[in-house]
Design a protein around this motif. Structure first.
Motif, PDB file in Angstrom:
ATOM      1  N   PRO A   1       0.787  -1.235   0.198  1.00 18.01           N
ATOM      2  CA  PRO A   1       0.097  -0.029  -0.037  1.00 18.01           C
ATOM      3  C   PRO A   1       0.952   1.233  -0.131  1.00 18.01           C
ATOM      4  O   PRO A   1       1.771   1.356   0.837  1.00 18.01           O
ATOM      5  CB  PRO A   1      -0.842   0.063   1.192  1.00 18.01           C
ATOM      6  CG  PRO A   1      -0.687  -1.626   1.599  1.00 18.01           C
ATOM      7  CD  PRO A   1       0.537  -2.124   1.118  1.00 18.01           C
ATOM      8  N   ALA A   2       0.661   2.213  -0.816  1.00 18.27           N
ATOM      9  CA  ALA A   2       1.542   3.449  -0.819  1.00 18.27           C
ATOM     10  C   ALA A   2       1.181   4.170   0.155  1.00 18.27           C
ATOM     11  O   ALA A   2      -0.060   4.368   0.866  1.00 18.27           O
ATOM     12  CB  ALA A   2       0.804   4.225  -1.950  1.00 18.27           C
TER      13      ALA A   2
ATOM     14  N   SER B   1      10.522  -2.818   1.258  1.00 20.03           N
ATOM     15  CA  SER B   1       9.795  -2.403   0.275  1.00 20.03           C
ATOM     16  C   SER B   1       8.526  -1.289   0.380  1.00 20.03           C
ATOM     17  O   SER B   1       8.214  -0.831  -0.156  1.00 20.03           O
ATOM     18  CB  SER B   1       8.873  -3.829  -0.359  1.00 20.03           C
ATOM     19  OG  SER B   1       7.971  -4.259   0.824  1.00 20.03           O
ATOM     20  N   GLY B   2       8.328  -1.155   1.826  1.00 20.10           N
ATOM     21  CA  GLY B   2       7.617  -0.058   2.536  1.00 20.10           C
ATOM     22  C   GLY B   2       6.398  -1.005   2.997  1.00 20.10           C
ATOM     23  O   GLY B   2       5.523  -0.065   3.531  1.00 20.10           O
ATOM     24  N   GLN B   3       6.242  -2.027   2.826  1.00 19.27           N
ATOM     25  CA  GLN B   3       5.236  -2.869   3.228  1.00 19.27           C
ATOM     26  C   GLN B   3       5.068  -2.771   4.939  1.00 19.27           C
ATOM     27  O   GLN B   3       5.953  -3.216   5.472  1.00 19.27           O
ATOM     28  CB  GLN B   3       4.956  -4.240   2.652  1.00 19.27           C
ATOM     29  CG  GLN B   3       3.748  -5.048   3.583  1.00 19.27           C
ATOM     30  CD  GLN B   3       3.835  -6.268   2.781  1.00 19.27           C
ATOM     31  OE1 GLN B   3       3.402  -6.467   1.678  1.00 19.27           O
ATOM     32  NE2 GLN B   3       4.019  -7.626   3.654  1.00 19.27           N
ATOM     33  N   ILE B   4       3.996  -2.322   5.588  1.00 20.49           N
ATOM     34  CA  ILE B   4       3.782  -2.345   6.879  1.00 20.49           C
ATOM     35  C   ILE B   4       2.954  -3.527   7.365  1.00 20.49           C
ATOM     36  O   ILE B   4       1.905  -3.743   6.957  1.00 20.49           O
ATOM     37  CB  ILE B   4       3.067  -1.005   7.462  1.00 20.49           C
ATOM     38  CG1 ILE B   4       4.066   0.130   7.028  1.00 20.49           C
ATOM     39  CG2 ILE B   4       2.947  -1.073   9.093  1.00 20.49           C
ATOM     40  CD1 ILE B   4       3.837   1.568   7.308  1.00 20.49           C
TER      41      ILE B   4
ATOM     42  N   GLU C   1       9.069   6.340   7.323  1.00 20.98           N
ATOM     43  CA  GLU C   1      10.052   5.657   6.227  1.00 20.98           C
ATOM     44  C   GLU C   1      11.417   5.100   6.781  1.00 20.98           C
ATOM     45  O   GLU C   1      12.204   4.441   6.272  1.00 20.98           O
ATOM     46  CB  GLU C   1      10.337   6.998   5.459  1.00 20.98           C
ATOM     47  CG  GLU C   1       9.186   7.501   4.583  1.00 20.98           C
ATOM     48  CD  GLU C   1       9.618   8.708   3.632  1.00 20.98           C
ATOM     49  OE1 GLU C   1      10.690   9.055   3.931  1.00 20.98           O
ATOM     50  OE2 GLU C   1       8.800   9.002   2.684  1.00 20.98           O
ATOM     51  N   THR C   2      11.835   5.564   8.102  1.00 21.07           N
ATOM     52  CA  THR C   2      12.903   4.983   8.663  1.00 21.07           C
ATOM     53  C   THR C   2      12.609   3.757   9.653  1.00 21.07           C
ATOM     54  O   THR C   2      13.504   3.360  10.109  1.00 21.07           O
ATOM     55  CB  THR C   2      13.675   6.140   9.546  1.00 21.07           C
ATOM     56  OG1 THR C   2      12.909   6.433  10.599  1.00 21.07           O
ATOM     57  CG2 THR C   2      13.914   7.485   8.807  1.00 21.07           C
TER      58      THR C   2
ATOM     59  N   THR D   1      20.901  -8.208  -1.953  1.00 18.02           N
ATOM     60  CA  THR D   1      19.352  -8.592  -2.158  1.00 18.02           C
ATOM     61  C   THR D   1      18.516  -7.728  -2.800  1.00 18.02           C
ATOM     62  O   THR D   1      17.438  -8.137  -3.466  1.00 18.02           O
ATOM     63  CB  THR D   1      18.584  -8.613  -0.746  1.00 18.02           C
ATOM     64  OG1 THR D   1      18.757  -7.548  -0.089  1.00 18.02           O
ATOM     65  CG2 THR D   1      19.396  -9.854  -0.048  1.00 18.02           C
ATOM     66  N   GLY D   2      18.918  -6.409  -3.015  1.00 24.78           N
ATOM     67  CA  GLY D   2      17.712  -5.359  -3.524  1.00 24.78           C
ATOM     68  C   GLY D   2      16.937  -4.935  -2.589  1.00 24.78           C
ATOM     69  O   GLY D   2      16.076  -4.184  -2.914  1.00 24.78           O
ATOM     70  N   GLN D   3      16.871  -5.430  -1.428  1.00 27.54           N
ATOM     71  CA  GLN D   3      15.960  -4.897  -0.439  1.00 27.54           C
ATOM     72  C   GLN D   3      16.221  -3.291   0.031  1.00 27.54           C
ATOM     73  O   GLN D   3      17.257  -3.126   0.563  1.00 27.54           O
ATOM     74  CB  GLN D   3      15.999  -5.772   0.858  1.00 27.54           C
ATOM     75  CG  GLN D   3      15.484  -7.109   0.738  1.00 27.54           C
ATOM     76  CD  GLN D   3      14.071  -7.217   0.826  1.00 27.54           C
ATOM     77  OE1 GLN D   3      13.198  -6.519   0.883  1.00 27.54           O
ATOM     78  NE2 GLN D   3      13.517  -8.831   0.586  1.00 27.54           N
ATOM     79  N   GLY D   4      15.277  -2.656   0.055  1.00 29.53           N
ATOM     80  CA  GLY D   4      15.421  -1.228  -0.082  1.00 29.53           C
ATOM     81  C   GLY D   4      15.830  -0.444  -1.186  1.00 29.53           C
ATOM     82  O   GLY D   4      16.067   0.646  -1.193  1.00 29.53           O
TER      83      GLY D   4
END
Length: 735
Positions: A39-40, A70-73, A227-228, A283-286
């Motif tokens: 979700p954005a 990825s931003g997913q909470i 975001e942190t 991993t590309g995570q972040g």
């Protein structure tokens, strides 16, 4: 040494590297998928305090809030004693979907990290990463050596298609493979606690003993952007000694659940930041876009593993096995071989066998493995060197001259140099000449004057062997039979004859492509793929030395076509021109990848004379895209030697040929193809200024005249044929 360092880890670890890179490619794309699905978060000012309050209202039993790179909470909670997990919309604090860890991702991760073998598997994966790192570094160095230095790293490649594909893919993907393999080793070291992990804050021993503080009242949480956030953990219910715990990308700490005060806070140290950066790079995570890029680059490893194995098998087949090859330090005779296609190795094997039978201890190796300090018992060094292209070092001799030049003094044992080439070419044995000259400059004693072998002549090799025997003080007979590639039976299906009026018999001969079963094709026994410009080797009766003819067709045309003219005393040309439809000959394909139009839409200038029209006609026949092609063709007489006359007219109508200019040397005008070039100098200069490539096929004398003509045409523009050759825009196939 460098080749061995690149070859053996690749062969041994090929399967492991394929598994690791394919699974890594899949995993590297998943962060991008998670970013799309998450979700954005439209409000960049959203804090952890506000988010925690929103979630606590919807899920009173919330235990922990996590934010993925990825931003997913995700919120983890208990409801009536039952655990639950839900993906949160940060704008409302309400769940949008149940959180279910991906079984596929877990399975793929276990495969990638440990091969399902726990610590033993992790060590095996680390070995695969180490092999990939060695392969990447050694591959970089080999590529730089092959193209002539780091400044020419991305220059045009020469050689067989499989080798060029192997290097082209490597040049594009090697940076990603270096990142992936190096970071994988760091992560393994971190897993086994071989790297400093940094210190975490100690759980506080003094708390207020109170409860009931809301996250929204806590100053630290109000100052922390979502975001942190990494993790925010709530205290255990009804336990006044427990505390809130906050982890962000800048540090972690504890907060009192009664007063909301920050009890302890520790900023992330350099080692922790470094490890997290390595994790992100791997991993590309972040950084989802990086994961996609690395994933695509990782796919190059399986391709290079496959082509590497194929190249190794091809090299093994091309290079004869040398029996009784003693160790370097035990040999009295060192044979150093510079070969491009493998034929020179056959002569080396014959010489090695003869020396062994004469009681010598011989060691044969590539010229690129030249290390005089290892020749402890050597009494002589013999170099057998072919020449690649216009005087360049062949594949197995790369770096020899550089090593020789840097020696502080010449080796003590004497040297003999034997060059291999074709005297019809102007650069006949040029590389062997360079070796001899530099050896003389270094003061290296020569036991024999440099000798040459023309067109793999067994007779000349035998004569040189007798000279070598005289220098050794014992008879030495060299009886060499060239190894012939697997040949196929070719049946003539049509022929068109030319040259009768001029008493110069010639013909266009068309053969059927031999049909083989699927099993034979799988085992590599089919004729193989070929294109116009490649070579058809014909083995004439009564000879073991093949003759080569440029192909005027590709496999897609459905036939094999060559142009042949009768040469006085020519064994092969005579036999070919005596063939009737239905007759058979033995032949094989030899790749000639440098002689063909480069890809693109830029113009092509085709220049040929006599039977040299063959491959040029093939290029025109295959020009289905309508690329600008201009043909300049020289023949004796239009009524006798105008090969492909009917096809040329049709190809012009079909826009496969833009223009055709003929020159005839046995008519009243008496012009040659170079005269036609000079007459059309303005157009040719314009085409070359637009990036045109020039392809020349025919006799050496004709090619020399074409070079002179183009030198004059290009001079006003400050260009030369040599400049175009260096750029790959001027290519010759001459005989």
């Amino acid at each position: 040494m460098l080749r061995a360092l690149h070859k053996f880890p690749g062969l041994i670890a090929a399967l492991l590297i394929v598994i690791m890179t394919l699974s890594g490619a899949v995993l590297s794309v998943l962060p991008a998928v998670e970013v799309v699905q998450a979700p954005a978060q439209s409000d960049p000012t959203l804090t952890v305090a506000t988010l925690a309050d929103r979630i606590a209202i919807t899920y009173p039993g919330v235990e922990q809030i996590r934010r993925a790179p990825s931003g997913q909470i995700t919120a983890f909670y208990f409801d009536a004693g039952q655990p639950g997990a839900v993906v949160i919309d940060p704008a409302t604090g309400v769940g949008v979907a149940n959180y279910e860890p991906s079984a596929f991702k877990r399975w793929m991760t276990n495969l990638h990290r440990s091969l399902f073998l726990d610590d033993a598997g992790r060590l095996a994966a680390a070995a695969g990463a180490a092999s990939l790192l060695v392969l990447s570094i050694s591959g970089l160095m080999l590529t730089a050596r092959r193209v002539g230095g780091w400044r020419r790293f991305f220059s045009r490649l020469r050689g067989p298609l499989m080798g060029r594909l192997h290097v082209e893919v490597a040049r594009v993907t090697v940076i990603g493979l270096l990142f992936s393999s190096a970071t994988a080793l760091f992560m393994t070291a971190s897993t086994f606690d071989l790297l400093p992990q940094g210190s975490s804050p100690v759980f506080p021993t003094k708390v207020s003993g109170q409860t009931g503080a809301e996250p929204g009242t806590m100053a630290l949480l109000r100052d922390t952007p979502v975001e942190t956030l990494r993790e925010f953990t709530f205290p255990y219910p009804d336990d006044p000694t427990d505390v809130f715990m906050l982890k962000t990308n800048t540090g972690e700490g504890y907060l009192d659940q009664g007063t909301g005060e920050t009890l302890i806070w520790a900023d992330a140290g350099p080692s922790q930041r470094f490890i997290e950066t390595i994790y992100m790079l791997h991993t590309g995570q972040g950084m989802a876009w990086l994961g996609v890029v690395l994933g695509l680059m990782a796919l190059g490893a399986p391709f290079m593993a496959a082509t590497g194995v194929i190249l190794w098998v091809q090299a093994r087949r091309a290079r004869p096995r040398i029996k009784g090859n003693v160790a370097t330090g035990q040999a009295d005779t060192i044979l150093l071989v510079g070969s491009e296609g493998g034929s020179t190795w056959g002569f080396a094997a014959t010489l090695h066998d003869a020396l062994t039978q004469a009681g010598h201890k011989a060691h044969a190796a590539s010229m690129s493995q030249f290390v005089p300090s290892r020749y402890g018992r050597a009494e002589r060094v013999i170099v057998l060197a072919a020449t690649y292209g216009e005087g360049a070092a062949p594949a197995s001799a790369k770096g020899f001259l550089d090593r020789l030049a840097t020696l502080p003094k010449a080796p003590e044992m004497p040297l003999a140099v034997l060059g291999f080439g074709d005297s019809k070419f102007s650069e006949f044995c040029a590389y062997a000449v360079d070796v001899t000259r530099m050896a003389a400059e270094k003061g290296w004693e020569q036991m024999l004057p440099m000798a040459t072998i023309d067109r793999q002549s067994p007779q000349e090799f035998a004569r040189w062997g007798r000279d070598l025997g005289n220098a050794l003080g014992q008879p030495l007979e060299l009886s060499h039979s060239a190894a012939i590639p697997r040949s196929h039976t070719l049946t003539l299906i049509s022929r068109r004859d030319y040259g009768a009026e001029m008493q110069t018999p010639a013909a266009i001969l068309r053969f059927a492509i031999p049909k083989v079963g699927h099993w034979a094709r799988f085992k590599g026994r089919a004729l193989g793929r070929f294109s116009s410009g490649d070579l058809l080797g014909i083995i004439p009766e009564g000879s073991h030395v093949p003759r080569f003819y440029s192909l005027a067709s590709g496999r897609a045309d459905g036939f094999i076509e060559i142009c042949v003219s009768r040469h006085p005393g020519g064994l092969c040309s005579g036999q070919l021109l005596d063939l009737a439809v239905g007759d058979k000959v033995q032949g094989f394909i030899r790749q000639n990848p440098d002689f063909r139009p480069v890809r693109g839409r830029k113009p092509v200038i085709l220049i040929g004379a006599g039977t040299g029209i063959g491959p040029l006609a093939g290029f025109a026949r295959a020009n289905n895209s309508g690329r600008p092609m201009h043909l300049y063709f020289g023949a004796r007489h239009p009524d006798s030697d105008l090969f492909y006359e009917r096809e040329m007219k049709n190809w012009q109508k079909e826009r496969k040929l833009t223009s055709v200019t003929n020159a005839f040397s046995r008519t009243s005008s008496r012009t040659y193809v170079q005269d036609a070039l000079r007459a059309d100098a303005e157009r040719i200069a314009k085409l070359i200024s637009e990036g045109a490539q020039v392809l020349v096929c025919g006799g050496r004398d004709m090619a020399a005249g074409v070079t002179d003509a183009l030198s004059d045409i290009l001079a006003p523009a400050g260009l030369t044929p040599a400049t175009l050759k260096a750029e790959g825009r001027y290519v010759e196939d001459t005989y």
